[in-house]
Write a protein that holds these residues in place. Structure first.
Motif, PDB file in Angstrom:
ATOM      1  N   ARG A  65       7.173  -6.151   3.423  1.00  0.00           N
ATOM      2  CA  ARG A  65       6.004  -5.279   3.554  1.00  0.00           C
ATOM      3  C   ARG A  65       6.401  -3.810   3.425  1.00  0.00           C
ATOM      4  O   ARG A  65       5.677  -3.008   2.823  1.00  0.00           O
ATOM      5  CB  ARG A  65       5.299  -5.536   4.884  1.00  0.00           C
ATOM      6  N   ARG A  66       7.523  -3.452   3.972  1.00  0.00           N
ATOM      7  CA  ARG A  66       7.985  -2.073   3.844  1.00  0.00           C
ATOM      8  C   ARG A  66       8.297  -1.731   2.398  1.00  0.00           C
ATOM      9  O   ARG A  66       8.014  -0.634   1.935  1.00  0.00           O
ATOM     10  CB  ARG A  66       9.218  -1.851   4.720  1.00  0.00           C
ATOM     11  N   GLU A  68       6.951  -2.842  -0.210  1.00  0.00           N
ATOM     12  CA  GLU A  68       5.734  -2.739  -1.009  1.00  0.00           C
ATOM     13  C   GLU A  68       4.808  -1.614  -0.565  1.00  0.00           C
ATOM     14  O   GLU A  68       3.823  -1.333  -1.246  1.00  0.00           O
ATOM     15  CB  GLU A  68       4.980  -4.079  -0.945  1.00  0.00           C
ATOM     16  N   ASP A  69       5.103  -0.988   0.555  1.00  0.00           N
ATOM     17  CA  ASP A  69       4.237   0.048   1.120  1.00  0.00           C
ATOM     18  C   ASP A  69       4.867   1.423   0.907  1.00  0.00           C
ATOM     19  O   ASP A  69       5.894   1.733   1.527  1.00  0.00           O
ATOM     20  CB  ASP A  69       4.023  -0.211   2.606  1.00  0.00           C
ATOM     21  N   PRO A  70       4.286   2.281   0.054  1.00  0.00           N
ATOM     22  CA  PRO A  70       4.894   3.598  -0.195  1.00  0.00           C
ATOM     23  C   PRO A  70       4.955   4.480   1.047  1.00  0.00           C
ATOM     24  O   PRO A  70       5.764   5.400   1.099  1.00  0.00           O
ATOM     25  CB  PRO A  70       3.990   4.214  -1.268  1.00  0.00           C
ATOM     26  N   LEU A  71       4.097   4.212   2.034  1.00  0.00           N
ATOM     27  CA  LEU A  71       4.113   5.009   3.262  1.00  0.00           C
ATOM     28  C   LEU A  71       5.220   4.589   4.223  1.00  0.00           C
ATOM     29  O   LEU A  71       5.564   5.342   5.131  1.00  0.00           O
ATOM     30  CB  LEU A  71       2.754   4.911   3.969  1.00  0.00           C
ATOM     31  N   ARG A  72       5.756   3.406   4.031  1.00  0.00           N
ATOM     32  CA  ARG A  72       6.792   2.917   4.936  1.00  0.00           C
ATOM     33  C   ARG A  72       8.103   2.577   4.241  1.00  0.00           C
ATOM     34  O   ARG A  72       9.046   2.132   4.895  1.00  0.00           O
ATOM     35  CB  ARG A  72       6.287   1.676   5.692  1.00  0.00           C
ATOM     36  N   ARG A  73       8.155   2.822   2.939  1.00  0.00           N
ATOM     37  CA  ARG A  73       9.370   2.467   2.204  1.00  0.00           C
ATOM     38  C   ARG A  73      10.574   3.257   2.691  1.00  0.00           C
ATOM     39  O   ARG A  73      11.716   2.807   2.600  1.00  0.00           O
ATOM     40  CB  ARG A  73       9.141   2.694   0.708  1.00  0.00           C
ATOM     41  N   ARG A  97       8.903  -8.410   7.288  1.00  0.00           N
ATOM     42  CA  ARG A  97       8.716  -6.976   7.554  1.00  0.00           C
ATOM     43  C   ARG A  97       9.420  -6.132   6.507  1.00  0.00           C
ATOM     44  O   ARG A  97       8.900  -5.094   6.087  1.00  0.00           O
ATOM     45  CB  ARG A  97       9.218  -6.644   8.955  1.00  0.00           C
TER      46      ARG A  97
END
Length: 273
Positions: free
Chosen positions: A168-169, A171-176, A165
């Motif tokens: 994934r965070r 790598e994800d600009p919406l969840r970084r 998790r």
């Protein structure tokens, strides 16, 4: 082998999305009924969500609150204490967020910060930590004796699932934004957090305010299990809603809307899609 908290054996099968969405909607409908019962009965409900970083607390809170009235059900996610708050009785700033009659408060982390991150990362002294472990059961007993409905959930996640998790965070600009240096430091302090959790449960898992552990490697399953347990643990009942009727629109009396040119409108971004 992945280290587990309070679980042995293989992972349960991931819950299918269609099954999850259907049951989630049913449970959220029940949460609305619970809300109406809390409002009409003047009940006070506090739900504490705790667990490791990326264990799924925030997603569960979001689903609990999704269809509730924010004037009745609110989320308390407190920032770091100010210098003034650091000089107060530890529980004081949390007391300010407790519900009045007819309200629900969902704590996205709570006073248990002292038993977890503050203790493990050295943000409090050993004396402060030991004082917390002595006072917390007394504090919670006072809340329950005063009539507050208190539920406490610990979200348990494996080290391998937490690592995935985090990846994934990252790598994800919406969840970084969900990642902080403190979150990443929890990886190297895994066993220290495990010992702190065990000590916390040993002192604060009481008859008046027990802990309920949620297996959260499968987020969908964790959300449904938590909401179903919360609903099943409360003595709510259906409350007849007020009778509402849509009135007839009155006849016009000569009002004329000002010319559109006199107002500034938001550009139609959608027209360019």
């Amino acid at each position: 082998m992945a280290q587990k908290e309070d679980r042995d054996g293989k992972d349960a099968a991931r819950l299918p999305r269609k099954t999850y969405e259907q049951e989630l909607l049913r449970l959220q409908t029940e949460l609305v009924r619970l809300q109406e019962w809390v409002r009409t009965e003047g009940a006070r409900l506090v739900v504490v969500f705790e667990g490791r970083d990326a264990a799924g607390k925030g997603g569960t809170i979001k689903r609990v609150a999704e269809y509730l009235n924010p004037r009745i059900a609110r989320i308390a996610a407190l920032p770091m204490p100010t210098e003034r708050q650091r000089t107060q009785w530890y529980f004081q700033r949390y007391v300010e967020h407790l519900p009045a009659a007819g309200e629900i408060v969902l704590f996205d982390r709570s006073w248990y910060n002292r038993a977890g991150v503050e203790h493990v990362m050295g943000f409090c002294t050993q004396e402060e930590y030991r004082l917390f472990l002595r006072q917390c059961p007394v504090f919670e007993r006072m809340l329950v004796e005063d009539g507050i409905l208190l539920r406490k959930y610990w979200f348990s996640v494996s080290d391998t699932e937490q690592q995935e998790r985090f990846r994934r965070r990252l790598e994800d600009p919406l969840r970084r934004w969900k990642l902080s240096p403190m979150d990443l430091a929890s990886i190297s302090h895994w066993e220290a957090y495990s010992r702190a959790k065990d000590e916390m449960l040993a002192h604060t898992d009481t008859r008046e305010a027990p802990w309920y552990v949620v297996e959260s490697d499968d987020k969908r399953r964790a959300r449904l299990n938590t909401i179903a347990h919360l609903l099943g643990s409360l003595p709510y009942r259906d409350v007849a809603p007020p009778v509402l009727r849509l009135p007839e629109r009155p006849p016009p009396t000569g009002y004329t809307r000002p010319p559109r040119e006199l107002q500034t409108y938001v550009p139609d971004h959608c027209a360019r899609l």
